[in-house]
Design a protein around this motif. Structure first.
Motif, PDB file in Angstrom:
ATOM      1  N   ILE A  51       0.849  -1.184   0.000  1.00 43.62           N
ATOM      2  CA  ILE A  51       0.000   0.000   0.000  1.00 43.62           C
ATOM      3  C   ILE A  51       0.894   1.246   0.000  1.00 43.62           C
ATOM      4  O   ILE A  51       1.910   1.286   0.705  1.00 43.62           O
ATOM      5  N   PHE A  52       0.487   2.248  -0.782  1.00 42.95           N
ATOM      6  CA  PHE A  52       1.184   3.531  -0.780  1.00 42.95           C
ATOM      7  C   PHE A  52       0.257   4.589  -0.221  1.00 42.95           C
ATOM      8  O   PHE A  52      -0.918   4.642  -0.557  1.00 42.95           O
ATOM      9  N   ASP A  53       0.797   5.420   0.631  1.00 42.19           N
ATOM     10  CA  ASP A  53       0.057   6.545   1.188  1.00 42.19           C
ATOM     11  C   ASP A  53       0.931   7.784   0.959  1.00 42.19           C
ATOM     12  O   ASP A  53       2.097   7.795   1.355  1.00 42.19           O
ATOM     13  N   ILE A  54       0.367   8.782   0.310  1.00 42.65           N
ATOM     14  CA  ILE A  54       1.125   9.980  -0.008  1.00 42.65           C
ATOM     15  C   ILE A  54       0.416  11.174   0.616  1.00 42.65           C
ATOM     16  O   ILE A  54      -0.788  11.354   0.429  1.00 42.65           O
TER      17      ILE A  54
ATOM     18  N   ILE B 210       7.900  25.873  -0.572  1.00 37.88           N
ATOM     19  CA  ILE B 210       8.437  24.521  -0.361  1.00 37.88           C
ATOM     20  C   ILE B 210       7.361  23.661   0.286  1.00 37.88           C
ATOM     21  O   ILE B 210       6.752  24.041   1.282  1.00 37.88           O
ATOM     22  N   ILE B 211       7.159  22.484  -0.305  1.00 38.51           N
ATOM     23  CA  ILE B 211       6.168  21.535   0.205  1.00 38.51           C
ATOM     24  C   ILE B 211       6.880  20.256   0.625  1.00 38.51           C
ATOM     25  O   ILE B 211       7.778  19.771  -0.073  1.00 38.51           O
ATOM     26  N   GLU B 212       6.509  19.747   1.777  1.00 39.74           N
ATOM     27  CA  GLU B 212       7.009  18.454   2.262  1.00 39.74           C
ATOM     28  C   GLU B 212       6.066  17.371   1.763  1.00 39.74           C
ATOM     29  O   GLU B 212       4.866  17.423   2.034  1.00 39.74           O
ATOM     30  N   VAL B 213       6.609  16.406   1.024  1.00 39.37           N
ATOM     31  CA  VAL B 213       5.796  15.301   0.502  1.00 39.37           C
ATOM     32  C   VAL B 213       6.296  14.006   1.134  1.00 39.37           C
ATOM     33  O   VAL B 213       7.466  13.649   1.001  1.00 39.37           O
ATOM     34  N   ASN B 214       5.403  13.310   1.839  1.00 39.11           N
ATOM     35  CA  ASN B 214       5.731  12.043   2.482  1.00 39.11           C
ATOM     36  C   ASN B 214       5.127  10.902   1.676  1.00 39.11           C
ATOM     37  O   ASN B 214       3.917  10.855   1.483  1.00 39.11           O
ATOM     38  N   THR B 215       5.986  10.005   1.215  1.00 39.19           N
ATOM     39  CA  THR B 215       5.536   8.816   0.501  1.00 39.19           C
ATOM     40  C   THR B 215       5.781   7.635   1.428  1.00 39.19           C
ATOM     41  O   THR B 215       6.920   7.370   1.820  1.00 39.19           O
ATOM     42  N   ILE B 216       4.702   6.957   1.786  1.00 38.36           N
ATOM     43  CA  ILE B 216       4.776   5.859   2.748  1.00 38.36           C
ATOM     44  C   ILE B 216       4.452   4.543   2.042  1.00 38.36           C
ATOM     45  O   ILE B 216       3.444   4.429   1.356  1.00 38.36           O
ATOM     46  N   LEU B 217       5.335   3.580   2.214  1.00 41.99           N
ATOM     47  CA  LEU B 217       5.114   2.231   1.714  1.00 41.99           C
ATOM     48  C   LEU B 217       4.772   1.366   2.918  1.00 41.99           C
ATOM     49  O   LEU B 217       5.505   1.377   3.908  1.00 41.99           O
TER      50      LEU B 217
ATOM     51  N   LEU C 275       1.274  13.692  -6.246  1.00 40.72           N
ATOM     52  CA  LEU C 275       0.865  12.290  -6.169  1.00 40.72           C
ATOM     53  C   LEU C 275       1.459  11.388  -7.250  1.00 40.72           C
ATOM     54  O   LEU C 275       1.316  10.165  -7.170  1.00 40.72           O
ATOM     55  N   THR C 276       2.115  11.978  -8.259  1.00 40.35           N
ATOM     56  CA  THR C 276       2.695  11.138  -9.315  1.00 40.35           C
ATOM     57  C   THR C 276       4.192  11.372  -9.502  1.00 40.35           C
ATOM     58  O   THR C 276       4.971  10.430  -9.446  1.00 40.35           O
ATOM     59  N   LYS C 277       4.578  12.591  -9.718  1.00 39.27           N
ATOM     60  CA  LYS C 277       5.988  12.882 -10.047  1.00 39.27           C
ATOM     61  C   LYS C 277       6.922  12.656  -8.857  1.00 39.27           C
ATOM     62  O   LYS C 277       7.985  12.054  -8.999  1.00 39.27           O
TER      63      LYS C 277
END
Length: 135
Positions: free
Chosen positions: A33-36, A45-52, A91-93
């Motif tokens: 599962i991915f949670d972004i 500046i934006i903090e993007v957390n990608t969780i596996l 959500l993609t790049k």
């Protein structure tokens, strides 16, 4: 533009020897599962957390817990007023760029834990996941 990326959090738990012994035959009963998520960090500046996450199906009694978070700090020189475009980039790049870190970390943790027959997709189509989410 991604100005920085780092492993923010790792949780990797094999709670018992019994769980370890049964894991290789039950690993197919887990879903990836991915949670972004994102939040403003500083101006532009934006903090993007990608969780596996590796999540067990209900029938698995002895479960492991795997969750890896990679954070990217993304600068937007011209902050877009187009929210949909901004959302698509987040959500993609960004996940495409950080996924190699998630993949390598996932494989490393299992290998160093003595679990040989665990695989994960080398490529993930985040654009497809984005459009499925939009439906």
């Amino acid at each position: 533009e991604i100005i920085s990326k780092f492993i923010k959090d790792i949780s990797f738990e094999i709670p018992s020897s019994e769980t370890f012994v049964t894991l290789e035959k039950e690993v197919s009963k887990y879903n990836l599962i991915f949670d972004i998520s994102s939040k403003s960090f500083k101006e532009k500046i934006i903090e993007v957390n990608t969780i596996l996450k590796l999540v067990a199906k209900e029938e698995v009694k002895k479960r492991i817990h795997v969750e890896i978070t990679v954070t990217a700090l993304v600068i937007f020189e011209a902050v877009s007023t187009n929210k949909e475009l901004l959302e698509k980039i987040i959500l993609t790049k960004v996940p495409v760029d950080v996924y190699p870190i998630l993949y390598d970390t996932f494989i490393y943790l299992f290998k160093k834990s003595g679990i040989k027959n665990v695989s994960i997709k080398k490529e993930v189509d985040f654009e497809k996941l984005y459009y499925e989410r939009k439906k």
